[in-house]
Design a protein around this motif. Sequence first.
Motif, PDB file in Angstrom:
ATOM      1  N   SER A  19       0.855  -1.186   0.000  1.00 52.50           N
ATOM      2  CA  SER A  19       0.000   0.000   0.000  1.00 52.50           C
ATOM      3  C   SER A  19       0.891   1.236   0.000  1.00 52.50           C
ATOM      4  O   SER A  19       1.842   1.329   0.767  1.00 52.50           O
ATOM      5  N   LEU A  20       0.550   2.200  -0.868  1.00 51.84           N
ATOM      6  CA  LEU A  20       1.308   3.454  -0.920  1.00 51.84           C
ATOM      7  C   LEU A  20       0.636   4.556  -0.109  1.00 51.84           C
ATOM      8  O   LEU A  20       1.264   5.558   0.208  1.00 51.84           O
ATOM      9  N   VAL A  21      -0.645   4.399   0.174  1.00 55.33           N
ATOM     10  CA  VAL A  21      -1.380   5.406   0.950  1.00 55.33           C
ATOM     11  C   VAL A  21      -1.967   4.698   2.168  1.00 55.33           C
ATOM     12  O   VAL A  21      -2.962   3.984   2.068  1.00 55.33           O
ATOM     13  N   ARG A  22      -1.329   4.875   3.296  1.00 57.60           N
ATOM     14  CA  ARG A  22      -1.687   4.111   4.484  1.00 57.60           C
ATOM     15  C   ARG A  22      -3.134   4.323   4.890  1.00 57.60           C
ATOM     16  O   ARG A  22      -3.841   3.385   5.284  1.00 57.60           O
ATOM     17  N   PRO A  30      -7.835  -4.260   3.482  1.00 53.88           N
ATOM     18  CA  PRO A  30      -7.507  -5.504   2.759  1.00 53.88           C
ATOM     19  C   PRO A  30      -6.919  -6.505   3.749  1.00 53.88           C
ATOM     20  O   PRO A  30      -6.408  -6.113   4.805  1.00 53.88           O
ATOM     21  N   PRO A  31      -6.977  -7.800   3.435  1.00 50.33           N
ATOM     22  CA  PRO A  31      -6.562  -8.820   4.418  1.00 50.33           C
ATOM     23  C   PRO A  31      -5.125  -8.633   4.916  1.00 50.33           C
ATOM     24  O   PRO A  31      -4.867  -8.674   6.111  1.00 50.33           O
ATOM     25  N   ARG A  32      -4.173  -8.462   4.004  1.00 49.28           N
ATOM     26  CA  ARG A  32      -2.767  -8.278   4.405  1.00 49.28           C
ATOM     27  C   ARG A  32      -2.165  -7.184   3.536  1.00 49.28           C
ATOM     28  O   ARG A  32      -2.213  -7.265   2.303  1.00 49.28           O
ATOM     29  N   SER A  33      -1.590  -6.182   4.161  1.00 52.71           N
ATOM     30  CA  SER A  33      -1.049  -5.064   3.387  1.00 52.71           C
ATOM     31  C   SER A  33       0.179  -4.497   4.085  1.00 52.71           C
ATOM     32  O   SER A  33       0.193  -4.324   5.303  1.00 52.71           O
ATOM     33  N   LEU A  34       1.200  -4.230   3.298  1.00 46.49           N
ATOM     34  CA  LEU A  34       2.430  -3.619   3.812  1.00 46.49           C
ATOM     35  C   LEU A  34       2.486  -2.181   3.310  1.00 46.49           C
ATOM     36  O   LEU A  34       2.614  -1.934   2.100  1.00 46.49           O
ATOM     37  N   TRP A  35       2.390  -1.236   4.232  1.00 43.84           N
ATOM     38  CA  TRP A  35       2.491   0.164   3.821  1.00 43.84           C
ATOM     39  C   TRP A  35       3.958   0.549   3.671  1.00 43.84           C
ATOM     40  O   TRP A  35       4.781   0.263   4.535  1.00 43.84           O
ATOM     41  N   VAL A  36       4.251   1.191   2.540  1.00 47.92           N
ATOM     42  CA  VAL A  36       5.612   1.682   2.284  1.00 47.92           C
ATOM     43  C   VAL A  36       5.546   3.198   2.094  1.00 47.92           C
ATOM     44  O   VAL A  36       4.537   3.741   1.647  1.00 47.92           O
ATOM     45  N   SER A  37       6.638   3.868   2.422  1.00 44.02           N
ATOM     46  CA  SER A  37       6.657   5.334   2.382  1.00 44.02           C
ATOM     47  C   SER A  37       7.183   5.863   1.053  1.00 44.02           C
ATOM     48  O   SER A  37       7.579   7.012   0.966  1.00 44.02           O
TER      49      SER A  37
ATOM     50  N   ARG B   3       5.720  10.730   3.478  1.00 46.12           N
ATOM     51  CA  ARG B   3       4.491  10.417   4.185  1.00 46.12           C
ATOM     52  C   ARG B   3       3.344  11.218   3.565  1.00 46.12           C
ATOM     53  O   ARG B   3       3.566  12.276   2.989  1.00 46.12           O
ATOM     54  N   LEU B   4       2.129  10.723   3.752  1.00 44.32           N
ATOM     55  CA  LEU B   4       0.974  11.452   3.232  1.00 44.32           C
ATOM     56  C   LEU B   4       0.945  12.870   3.790  1.00 44.32           C
ATOM     57  O   LEU B   4       0.569  13.817   3.102  1.00 44.32           O
ATOM     58  N   SER B   5       1.376  13.005   5.029  1.00 46.39           N
ATOM     59  CA  SER B   5       1.368  14.325   5.659  1.00 46.39           C
ATOM     60  C   SER B   5       2.358  15.277   4.998  1.00 46.39           C
ATOM     61  O   SER B   5       2.289  16.486   5.206  1.00 46.39           O
ATOM     62  N   ASP B   6       3.281  14.742   4.204  1.00 45.67           N
ATOM     63  CA  ASP B   6       4.261  15.595   3.533  1.00 45.67           C
ATOM     64  C   ASP B   6       3.769  16.117   2.183  1.00 45.67           C
ATOM     65  O   ASP B   6       4.439  16.924   1.550  1.00 45.67           O
TER      66      ASP B   6
END
Lengths: 236, 155
Positions: A19-22, A30-37, B3-6
């Motif tokens: 996921s790009l937007v946490r 979604p069942p399993r998701s890794l948020w990346v920055s 980050r979204l906040s950025d």
Amino acid sequence: MSALGYFLERADIMTTGISLVRENAASLQPPRSLWVSFPLGRPLGVPNDPAFQHRVIESALDLLNRTDGPVLADYPEDAPGVPLDNSPACPVSFRTDHTTWQGRLNAELASLEPWYQIGRQRRDGRTLVGVSTSSIRDIISGLAADLDAARLPADLPAFKAAIEDAKAFYVEALTAQPGEYDHRQTYLTLWYTTELGAALRVFYEQFEADPKLSAFAQIVLPRDALDDKQTTETPP
Amino acid sequence: MVRLSDLPEHERAHLLSKELPPLGPPAWTPQAKPLAEMRIALITTAGLHVRDDTGFGFTDSSFRPIPNEANADGLITSHSSANFDRSGLAEDVNLVFPIDRFRELESAGSIGSLASIHYSFMGAGLLPQAYEASAGQVAGLLKKDRVDAVFLTPV
């Protein structure tokens, strides 16, 4: 992306992903998701860096071992930035004295064509250009003809494919030289320095002014390029 | 962007406007075998497709198949959005569709095998529910391919 994970899992297929937007993943669950920055467009973080990409993949695959969910995990590593001083210089001087779009856009294309070929050679022939059935010269000439006649494109699907190829051609030409590029600088050059960026801004305004076509305007220009002047805010 | 906040306010507001409630009761498929025995498929929403395939439309919930043996360097994108960086994708398709990385995992025995077909959607301009029918189609295709798990990447 979150929705696909949900629908597939509901059909008894395990899913994990990035996921790009946490905030969106947190709400859709979604069942399993890794948020990346990482920036939009870069879910694996760094191009041509298999070790970095493998670390991201491993973290997302680890989520398959969880026994309950939904699970949203945060990836701890940021993608390294590229110092602007180390980024190759823009290879072309933009803006000409031509008084027509046909003149300006074709002059710009002529200056970029050798760099596009150099970039393609550096990428072992790889190119994202090819969505449209028209050549880049015909694409640019067609866009210019519409602008000089102050008319909207007649064939919107063909226009969509044409501007996708034009943007890909420009990005690949602007990043032709070897070296690491700051993607934000490439973005600013494309949208605020080139005649193509100026041309797409005109198309955007024309679509936006037509209530039936205003939604289509959204694919012509990035949201944060709507300002008339270059911003120093971080683009996507 | 870190980050979204950025992000600039209008970009942040747009992305947060997509904040939607859960699609339904939680869906969860338990793990039935270790990763080293799993058959994995990749699904991206980057609007990728093989060069000769029909591109995605302005808004489009359909999908495109990408054969496992496809040359990754031959993939292109017809994604509608103007709001994501394409320079990284121009350099390395694995940035959004990590097929070479998964081939390496398969060779190393870290995963069991790769699906014979992977899939691509274009995630833009539609509510999540618009993908339910096509996702159901893909689920059926994945089951016929004996896929155990899917690795999803956005753009």
